[in-house]
Design an enzyme around this catalytic site. Structure first.
Site, short mmCIF file in Angstrom:
data_model
loop_
_atom_site.label_atom_id
_atom_site.label_comp_id
_atom_site.label_asym_id
_atom_site.label_seq_id
_atom_site.Cartn_x
_atom_site.Cartn_y
_atom_site.Cartn_z
N ARG A 160 1.10 -7.70 4.99
CA ARG A 160 0.34 -7.52 6.25
C ARG A 160 -0.93 -6.72 5.99
O ARG A 160 -1.02 -5.96 5.02
CB ARG A 160 1.19 -6.84 7.30
N GLU A 259 -0.06 -0.83 17.08
CA GLU A 259 -0.68 0.40 16.53
C GLU A 259 -2.17 0.19 16.28
O GLU A 259 -2.99 1.07 16.52
CB GLU A 259 0.04 0.79 15.24
N ARG A 263 -2.65 -6.72 13.66
CA ARG A 263 -1.91 -6.70 12.39
C ARG A 263 -1.73 -8.17 12.03
O ARG A 263 -1.18 -8.95 12.83
CB ARG A 263 -0.54 -6.05 12.55
N CYS A 305 -4.21 4.89 11.94
CA CYS A 305 -3.48 5.87 11.12
C CYS A 305 -4.15 5.97 9.75
O CYS A 305 -4.46 4.94 9.14
CB CYS A 305 -2.03 5.43 10.96
N THR A 307 -2.94 6.46 6.96
CA THR A 307 -2.15 5.85 5.88
C THR A 307 -2.51 4.39 5.67
O THR A 307 -2.15 3.80 4.66
CB THR A 307 -0.63 5.91 6.18
N ARG A 314 0.01 -3.77 3.28
CA ARG A 314 1.37 -3.37 2.90
C ARG A 314 2.10 -4.63 2.50
O ARG A 314 2.34 -5.52 3.32
CB ARG A 314 2.09 -2.66 4.05
N ARG A 343 11.52 1.91 2.62
CA ARG A 343 11.85 2.01 4.05
C ARG A 343 13.23 1.38 4.29
O ARG A 343 13.77 0.72 3.40
CB ARG A 343 10.81 1.27 4.91
N GLU A 348 9.98 1.05 9.27
CA GLU A 348 9.71 2.48 9.17
C GLU A 348 10.67 3.29 10.04
O GLU A 348 11.00 2.88 11.15
CB GLU A 348 8.29 2.69 9.68
P1 ADP Z 1 4.48 -2.45 9.10
O1 ADP Z 1 4.00 -1.05 9.08
O2 ADP Z 1 4.13 -3.15 7.83
O3 ADP Z 1 4.14 -3.26 10.29
P2 ADP Z 1 7.27 -1.80 9.84
O4 ADP Z 1 7.96 -0.85 8.92
O5 ADP Z 1 6.85 -1.31 11.18
O6 ADP Z 1 6.06 -2.39 9.02
O7 ADP Z 1 8.14 -3.10 10.01
C1 ADP Z 1 7.85 -4.11 10.90
C2 ADP Z 1 8.87 -5.22 10.82
O8 ADP Z 1 8.65 -5.98 9.64
C3 ADP Z 1 10.32 -4.70 10.74
O9 ADP Z 1 11.16 -5.54 11.51
C4 ADP Z 1 10.64 -4.88 9.28
O10 ADP Z 1 12.02 -5.03 9.02
C5 ADP Z 1 9.88 -6.15 8.97
N1 ADP Z 1 9.66 -6.34 7.55
C6 ADP Z 1 8.97 -5.57 6.70
N2 ADP Z 1 8.98 -6.06 5.46
C7 ADP Z 1 9.72 -7.21 5.52
C8 ADP Z 1 10.11 -8.19 4.57
N3 ADP Z 1 9.74 -8.12 3.29
N4 ADP Z 1 10.89 -9.21 4.99
C9 ADP Z 1 11.26 -9.32 6.29
N5 ADP Z 1 10.92 -8.44 7.23
C10 ADP Z 1 10.16 -7.39 6.85
N1 ARG Z 2 3.04 9.23 12.35
C1 ARG Z 2 4.20 8.76 11.67
C2 ARG Z 2 4.66 9.80 10.67
O1 ARG Z 2 3.90 10.68 10.37
C3 ARG Z 2 3.94 7.44 10.96
C4 ARG Z 2 2.98 7.50 9.80
C5 ARG Z 2 2.73 6.24 9.04
N2 ARG Z 2 3.16 5.05 9.70
C6 ARG Z 2 2.45 4.35 10.58
N3 ARG Z 2 3.05 3.37 11.22
N4 ARG Z 2 1.18 4.58 10.79
O2 ARG Z 2 5.77 9.73 10.18
#
Ligand code: ADP
Ligand code: ARG
Length: 391
Positions: A160, A259, A263, A305, A307, A314, A343, A348
């Site tokens: 993403r 966010e 995305r 953010c 990060t 990512r 994660r 996350e």
């Molecule tokens: P991001 O910050 O990349 O948007 P999140 O940690 O918020 O990621 O996850 C968003 C969704 O994407 C969650 O449901 C997570 O399980 C899913 N996800 C992340 N990586 C994968 C993957 N490799 N395969 C399937 N689902 C994924």
């Molecule tokens: N603010 C949250 C933390 O400090 C998330 C940080 C990174 N993740 C994000 N989705 N921007 O744990």
């Protein structure tokens, strides 16, 4: 505060150009010291700072918001009217934050640089104040190998990136009309997508709870009620303007106004990262024909953010590693060595379920898109090598 100064600060908040005749700050080159921070905001800042100092928070906010930095920044505002409180309130409310800060608008990275710079340097592993993000480079996709051709360990792969639309601030400063405007703009563009990217947009406002929960459980949709975003003031007017575009194969997705403004996501079962990455790039190319994305010469693509700055990439796998899963110390040490982030299965701030982890590149700023993918690929191959060496 006099009626005049209240009026003036309101006017400046909505019409930053009114400040044009005022002097710019020598440090950040923005008129950051001209709008007074209200006594209420100052009180909340002092109170939050005190509580964070007394806590055992491991956040980067606590590490880098020293008394000296706090005193230097507490009276400043960006021309959007954002104060230090807007940057730190998520970390003040959530002491379990890993990072704890967000930029309410693009100027915040400059006006509050004494706080953002060291946090960025720490998270993105050495991207110092003197560094500049490199030019965009997607790299040579034909050199990317399947991470798990036998299909034994990798359940799925996802790549993403985040994009902000030029001319709009980030979540805490968006008006209800702007949320709707961005969504409408995106729907028009989605309606013109063809071929593999063709699909449909679903807005959160009219989506049933069942459909929403199914999309979340299937890993397509963002979760509801993220407390880190909520206390950063990033969930105002929810669910207005929020939604998801899904192609017909459910391999290409765009999140709208979660966010970040956008995305852009590609995902599919298995470990064929080249196909996943290629599809995301195709989607980005399509969207950028119709939109201008916010990009800074120093930070690359701008995101809410810190990060996510830079490439905003990512690249993750959902990976089953039963042996390493029972040796977390080893898993974490490989992750640290290869700049990976681990994660849980639902993303996350969630835990691993059935020994399945979400493992991705950690840093996104100061390296190219191709490097970010390569970094993830090298780390995952090493994890698989070590997992297979246990007998
Ligand atoms: P991001 O910050 O990349 O948007 P999140 O940690 O918020 O990621 O996850 C968003 C969704 O994407 C969650 O449901 C997570 O399980 C899913 N996800 C992340 N990586 C994968 C993957 N490799 N395969 C399937 N689902 C994924
Ligand atoms: N603010 C949250 C933390 O400090 C998330 C940080 C990174 N993740 C994000 N989705 N921007 O744990």
């Amino acid at each position: 505060m006099s009626v005049f100064s209240v009026l003036r600060s309101k006017l400046i908040k909505f019409s930053p150009h009114l400040m044009e005749k005022q002097e710019r700050c020598k440090k950040c080159n923005i008129k950051c010291g001209l709008i007074k921070v209200s006594p209420d905001v100052l009180r909340s800042l002092e109170d939050g700072f005190q509580k964070l100092s007394e806590s055992d928070s491991k956040s980067l906010l606590k590490k880098y918001l020293t008394r000296q930095v706090f005193d230097e920044l507490k009276q400043k505002k960006t021309s959007f009217g954002s104060s230090l409180l807007d940057c730190v309130q998520s970390g003040f409310h959530n002491h379990d934050s890993g990072v704890g800060v967000y930029a309410p608008d693009p100027e915040a990275y400059v006006v509050f640089s004494s706080l953002f710079n060291p946090i960025i340097q720490d998270y993105h592993i050495g991207f110092g104040p003197e560094h500049k993000h490199p030019k965009l480079d997607w790299g040579d996709i034909s050199s990317i190998e399947n991470l798990d051709p036998s299909g034994e360990h990798i359940i799925s792969t996802r790549v993403r990136c985040g994009r902000s639309l030029e001319g709009y601030p980030f979540n805490p400063c968006l008006t209800e009309d702007q949320y709707r405007e961005i969504e409408e703009k995106m729907i028009k563009i989605f309606n013109t997508m063809t071929g593999e990217l063709e699909g449909a947009y679903k807005d959160l406002l009219t989506m049933s709870k069942e459909e929403q929960n199914k999309l979340i459980d299937d890993h397509y949709l963002f979760k509801e009620g993220d407390r880190f975003l909520k206390s950063a003031n990033a969930s105002r007017f929810w669910p207005i303007g929020r939604g998801i575009y899904l192609n017909n194969n459910k391999t290409f997705l765009v999140w709208v106004n979660e966010e970040d403004h956008l995305r852009i996501i590609s995902m599919q079962p298995g470990g064929d990262i080249a196909s996943v990455y290629n599809r995301m790039i195709e989607g980005v190319h399509f969207l950028e024909q119709n939109l201008t994305f916010a990009r800074s010469p120093r930070f690359g693509f701008l995101t809410f953010c810190p990060t996510n700055l830079g490439t905003t990439i990512r690249a993750s796998v959902h990976i089953r590693i039963p042996k390493l899963s029972s040796n977390k110390e080893k898993l974490n040490s490989i992750a640290e060595k290869y700049h990976l982030q681990v994660r849980g299965t639902r993303g996350e701030h969630t835990d691993s379920e059935d020994g399945v982890f979400d493992i991705s590149n950690k840093r996104r700023l100061g390296l190219t898109e191709a490097d970010a993918i390569r970094e993830m690929q090298d780390g995952i191959l090493e994890i698989l090598r070590i997992e297979q060496s246990f007998h």
